[in-house]
Design a protein around this motif. Structure first.
Motif, PDB file in Angstrom:
ATOM      1  N   ARG A 143      -8.087  17.819   3.118  1.00 13.15           N
ATOM      2  CA  ARG A 143      -8.937  18.902   2.643  1.00 13.15           C
ATOM      3  C   ARG A 143      -8.226  19.737   1.591  1.00 13.15           C
ATOM      4  O   ARG A 143      -7.041  20.049   1.720  1.00 13.15           O
ATOM      5  N   ARG A 144      -8.974  20.128   0.572  1.00 13.20           N
ATOM      6  CA  ARG A 144      -8.430  21.029  -0.433  1.00 13.20           C
ATOM      7  C   ARG A 144      -8.439  22.467   0.081  1.00 13.20           C
ATOM      8  O   ARG A 144      -9.199  22.817   0.982  1.00 13.20           O
ATOM      9  N   LYS A 145      -7.601  23.284  -0.521  1.00 10.39           N
ATOM     10  CA  LYS A 145      -7.605  24.705  -0.177  1.00 10.39           C
ATOM     11  C   LYS A 145      -8.862  25.371  -0.754  1.00 10.39           C
ATOM     12  O   LYS A 145      -9.333  25.025  -1.838  1.00 10.39           O
ATOM     13  N   VAL A 146      -9.374  26.343  -0.020  1.00  4.96           N
ATOM     14  CA  VAL A 146     -10.591  27.028  -0.447  1.00  4.96           C
ATOM     15  C   VAL A 146     -10.391  27.685  -1.811  1.00  4.96           C
ATOM     16  O   VAL A 146     -11.265  27.609  -2.681  1.00  4.96           O
ATOM     17  N   ASP A 147      -9.258  28.336  -2.022  1.00  5.15           N
ATOM     18  CA  ASP A 147      -9.029  29.034  -3.298  1.00  5.15           C
ATOM     19  C   ASP A 147      -9.069  28.075  -4.481  1.00  5.15           C
ATOM     20  O   ASP A 147      -9.532  28.440  -5.575  1.00  5.15           O
ATOM     21  N   SER A 148      -8.576  26.846  -4.293  1.00  2.80           N
ATOM     22  CA  SER A 148      -8.611  25.853  -5.361  1.00  2.80           C
ATOM     23  C   SER A 148     -10.050  25.478  -5.694  1.00  2.80           C
ATOM     24  O   SER A 148     -10.429  25.355  -6.868  1.00  2.80           O
ATOM     25  N   ILE A 149     -10.868  25.314  -4.666  1.00  2.00           N
ATOM     26  CA  ILE A 149     -12.279  24.960  -4.864  1.00  2.00           C
ATOM     27  C   ILE A 149     -13.010  26.081  -5.599  1.00  2.00           C
ATOM     28  O   ILE A 149     -13.770  25.837  -6.546  1.00  2.00           O
ATOM     29  N   ILE A 150     -12.769  27.313  -5.184  1.00  2.00           N
ATOM     30  CA  ILE A 150     -13.430  28.461  -5.819  1.00  2.00           C
ATOM     31  C   ILE A 150     -13.016  28.584  -7.280  1.00  2.00           C
ATOM     32  O   ILE A 150     -13.862  28.818  -8.166  1.00  2.00           O
ATOM     33  N   LYS A 151     -11.745  28.379  -7.563  1.00  2.00           N
ATOM     34  CA  LYS A 151     -11.273  28.458  -8.949  1.00  2.00           C
ATOM     35  C   LYS A 151     -11.921  27.378  -9.803  1.00  2.00           C
ATOM     36  O   LYS A 151     -12.342  27.641 -10.941  1.00  2.00           O
TER      37      LYS A 151
ATOM     38  N   LEU B 286       0.827  -1.201   0.000  1.00  2.00           N
ATOM     39  CA  LEU B 286       0.000   0.000   0.000  1.00  2.00           C
ATOM     40  C   LEU B 286       0.864   1.254   0.000  1.00  2.00           C
ATOM     41  O   LEU B 286       1.912   1.305   0.641  1.00  2.00           O
ATOM     42  N   ARG B 287       0.401   2.283  -0.700  1.00  2.00           N
ATOM     43  CA  ARG B 287       1.094   3.565  -0.686  1.00  2.00           C
ATOM     44  C   ARG B 287       0.425   4.492   0.308  1.00  2.00           C
ATOM     45  O   ARG B 287      -0.726   4.276   0.702  1.00  2.00           O
ATOM     46  N   ASN B 288       1.145   5.525   0.708  1.00  2.00           N
ATOM     47  CA  ASN B 288       0.578   6.495   1.638  1.00  2.00           C
ATOM     48  C   ASN B 288      -0.634   7.180   1.028  1.00  2.00           C
ATOM     49  O   ASN B 288      -0.696   7.400  -0.190  1.00  2.00           O
ATOM     50  N   LEU B 289      -1.593   7.525   1.872  1.00  2.00           N
ATOM     51  CA  LEU B 289      -2.740   8.290   1.410  1.00  2.00           C
ATOM     52  C   LEU B 289      -2.275   9.652   0.901  1.00  2.00           C
ATOM     53  O   LEU B 289      -1.364  10.259   1.469  1.00  2.00           O
ATOM     54  N   ILE B 290      -2.890  10.118  -0.157  1.00  2.00           N
ATOM     55  CA  ILE B 290      -2.506  11.390  -0.763  1.00  2.00           C
ATOM     56  C   ILE B 290      -2.804  12.527   0.205  1.00  2.00           C
ATOM     57  O   ILE B 290      -3.885  12.593   0.785  1.00  2.00           O
ATOM     58  N   GLU B 291      -1.856  13.425   0.375  1.00  2.00           N
ATOM     59  CA  GLU B 291      -2.033  14.543   1.299  1.00  2.00           C
ATOM     60  C   GLU B 291      -2.432  15.830   0.581  1.00  2.00           C
ATOM     61  O   GLU B 291      -3.293  16.574   1.046  1.00  2.00           O
TER      62      GLU B 291
ATOM     63  N   ILE C  37     -27.667  20.254 -11.927  1.00  2.00           N
ATOM     64  CA  ILE C  37     -26.919  19.998 -10.683  1.00  2.00           C
ATOM     65  C   ILE C  37     -25.558  19.432 -11.046  1.00  2.00           C
ATOM     66  O   ILE C  37     -25.464  18.402 -11.711  1.00  2.00           O
ATOM     67  N   LYS C  38     -24.514  20.104 -10.624  1.00  2.00           N
ATOM     68  CA  LYS C  38     -23.152  19.647 -10.875  1.00  2.00           C
ATOM     69  C   LYS C  38     -22.435  19.392  -9.543  1.00  2.00           C
ATOM     70  O   LYS C  38     -22.684  20.070  -8.550  1.00  2.00           O
ATOM     71  N   GLY C  39     -21.546  18.409  -9.562  1.00  2.00           N
ATOM     72  CA  GLY C  39     -20.877  18.004  -8.330  1.00  2.00           C
ATOM     73  C   GLY C  39     -19.482  18.556  -8.185  1.00  2.00           C
ATOM     74  O   GLY C  39     -18.797  18.873  -9.163  1.00  2.00           O
ATOM     75  N   ILE C  40     -19.052  18.642  -6.937  1.00  2.00           N
ATOM     76  CA  ILE C  40     -17.685  19.047  -6.603  1.00  2.00           C
ATOM     77  C   ILE C  40     -17.290  18.349  -5.310  1.00  2.00           C
ATOM     78  O   ILE C  40     -18.155  17.915  -4.541  1.00  2.00           O
ATOM     79  N   TRP C  41     -16.003  18.190  -5.086  1.00  2.00           N
ATOM     80  CA  TRP C  41     -15.553  17.627  -3.816  1.00  2.00           C
ATOM     81  C   TRP C  41     -14.517  18.562  -3.198  1.00  2.00           C
ATOM     82  O   TRP C  41     -13.723  19.187  -3.896  1.00  2.00           O
ATOM     83  N   THR C  42     -14.558  18.689  -1.883  1.00  2.00           N
ATOM     84  CA  THR C  42     -13.647  19.599  -1.187  1.00  2.00           C
ATOM     85  C   THR C  42     -12.707  18.864  -0.251  1.00  2.00           C
ATOM     86  O   THR C  42     -11.725  19.433   0.211  1.00  2.00           O
ATOM     87  N   SER C  43     -13.023  17.602   0.049  1.00  2.00           N
ATOM     88  CA  SER C  43     -12.169  16.820   0.938  1.00  2.00           C
ATOM     89  C   SER C  43     -12.370  15.351   0.637  1.00  2.00           C
ATOM     90  O   SER C  43     -13.292  14.957  -0.078  1.00  2.00           O
ATOM     91  N   ARG C  44     -11.498  14.526   1.190  1.00  2.00           N
ATOM     92  CA  ARG C  44     -11.641  13.086   1.045  1.00  2.00           C
ATOM     93  C   ARG C  44     -11.412  12.425   2.396  1.00  2.00           C
ATOM     94  O   ARG C  44     -10.526  12.822   3.147  1.00  2.00           O
ATOM     95  N   GLY C  45     -12.237  11.419   2.684  1.00  2.00           N
ATOM     96  CA  GLY C  45     -12.082  10.662   3.915  1.00  2.00           C
ATOM     97  C   GLY C  45     -13.195  10.914   4.910  1.00  2.00           C
ATOM     98  O   GLY C  45     -13.833  11.968   4.906  1.00  2.00           O
TER      99      GLY C  45
END
Length: 274
Positions: free
Chosen positions: A204-212, A141-146, A170-178
């Protein structure tokens, strides 16, 4: 290389797994496409496009259709077949199917690139972390992506090339995993036990990345409402939520829905979400 992703059906939710992996592969210079078993003549599309690899993304409920199609296809042509998704992660015995060349366990963004690049060079894919090629393979197994912000945004054209998906408001987006909660009926419970030594559960993703990403999505497609697909969107009214609330209201200004744990909700959290 040319990688064709295959899903059983589209429904109303985008296929996030193939969309994320397609973006990563395209960034590395590979070509990708998508086929939907319940919507089109997939075998005809395969024979026309001539992919080097088929990447099935399947839940357990999809496996009967996937196997029926793959067994039929193998009688006519043999293309390297990789199976990923929840089913492959939790039931590794599917590698015993002679029609499956490898399975991906857990997160695939880095693993699928390793597989494609080794196949391209004619090298063995054994011992690639998160990849299993036989029932005798040791589970590496590899490390979980950070840092998810290091990856490109999802390849939305992969799915929105289907007109009904592009038109759907309706369109989807994700802001975090786990997800940290141990619900015994849920995929995440067993996933967390499998990867408990491989890194943080929630990333968690950065807010600016999600907004972009949202601004690009709005600029290119119809978006009336947003589905935030995280298992649990927020756990507390922290600085991240405050920043998200302020920037979403100012720069996106489209209503969304999200999943929450009822016992976590406070008046403060509700206020920021509103």
């Amino acid at each position: 290389m040319k990688v064709m992703f295959i899903v059983n059906d589209l429904g109303v939710n985008e296929s996030f797994g193939p969309m994320v992996l397609s973006a990563v592969l395209k960034q590395k210079g590979h070509q990708t496409s998508l086929c939907v078993l319940q919507k089109e003549d997939v075998e005809k599309k395969i024979l026309s496009w001539k992919p080097d690899m088929l990447a099935y993304s399947m839940m357990s409920v999809d496996m009967k259709e996937m196997k029926r199609f793959n067994d039929s296809l193998r009688k006519r042509t043999k293309i390297f077949t990789l199976l990923g998704g929840a089913h492959a992660t939790l039931d590794r015995s599917c590698i015993n199917d002679p029609g499956i060349d490898a399975i991906c366990i857990g997160e695939g963004e880095e693993a699928i690139v390793d597989v494609v690049e080794r196949l391209e060079r004619g090298k063995s894919i054994e011992e690639i972390p998160n990849i299993v090629v036989s029932s005798n393979s040791s589970l590496n197994l590899r490390n979980l992506i950070e840092d998810f912000d290091a990856f490109p945004f999802m390849d939305r054209e992969l799915v929105y090339a289907y007109p009904e998906m592009a038109r759907f408001g309706i369109k989807g987006i994700w802001t975090s995993r786990g997800c940290i909660f141990p619900c015994p009926y849920c995929f995440n419970n067993r996933f967390n036990k499998l990867f408990e030594a491989e890194g943080k559960v929630i990333r968690r993703r950065k807010v600016d990345s999600i907004i972009k990403e949202m601004q690009e999505l709005i600029g290119n497609y119809r978006v009336d409402f947003v589905r935030i697909q995280d298992d649990v969107f927020v756990h507390r009214a922290d600085d991240w939520l405050k920043e998200f609330a302020e920037k979403w209201s100012r720069e996106v200004h489209i209503p969304f829905y999200c999943l929450l744990r009822a016992e976590l909700v406070t008046d403060e959290m509700a206020s920021y979400l509103k």
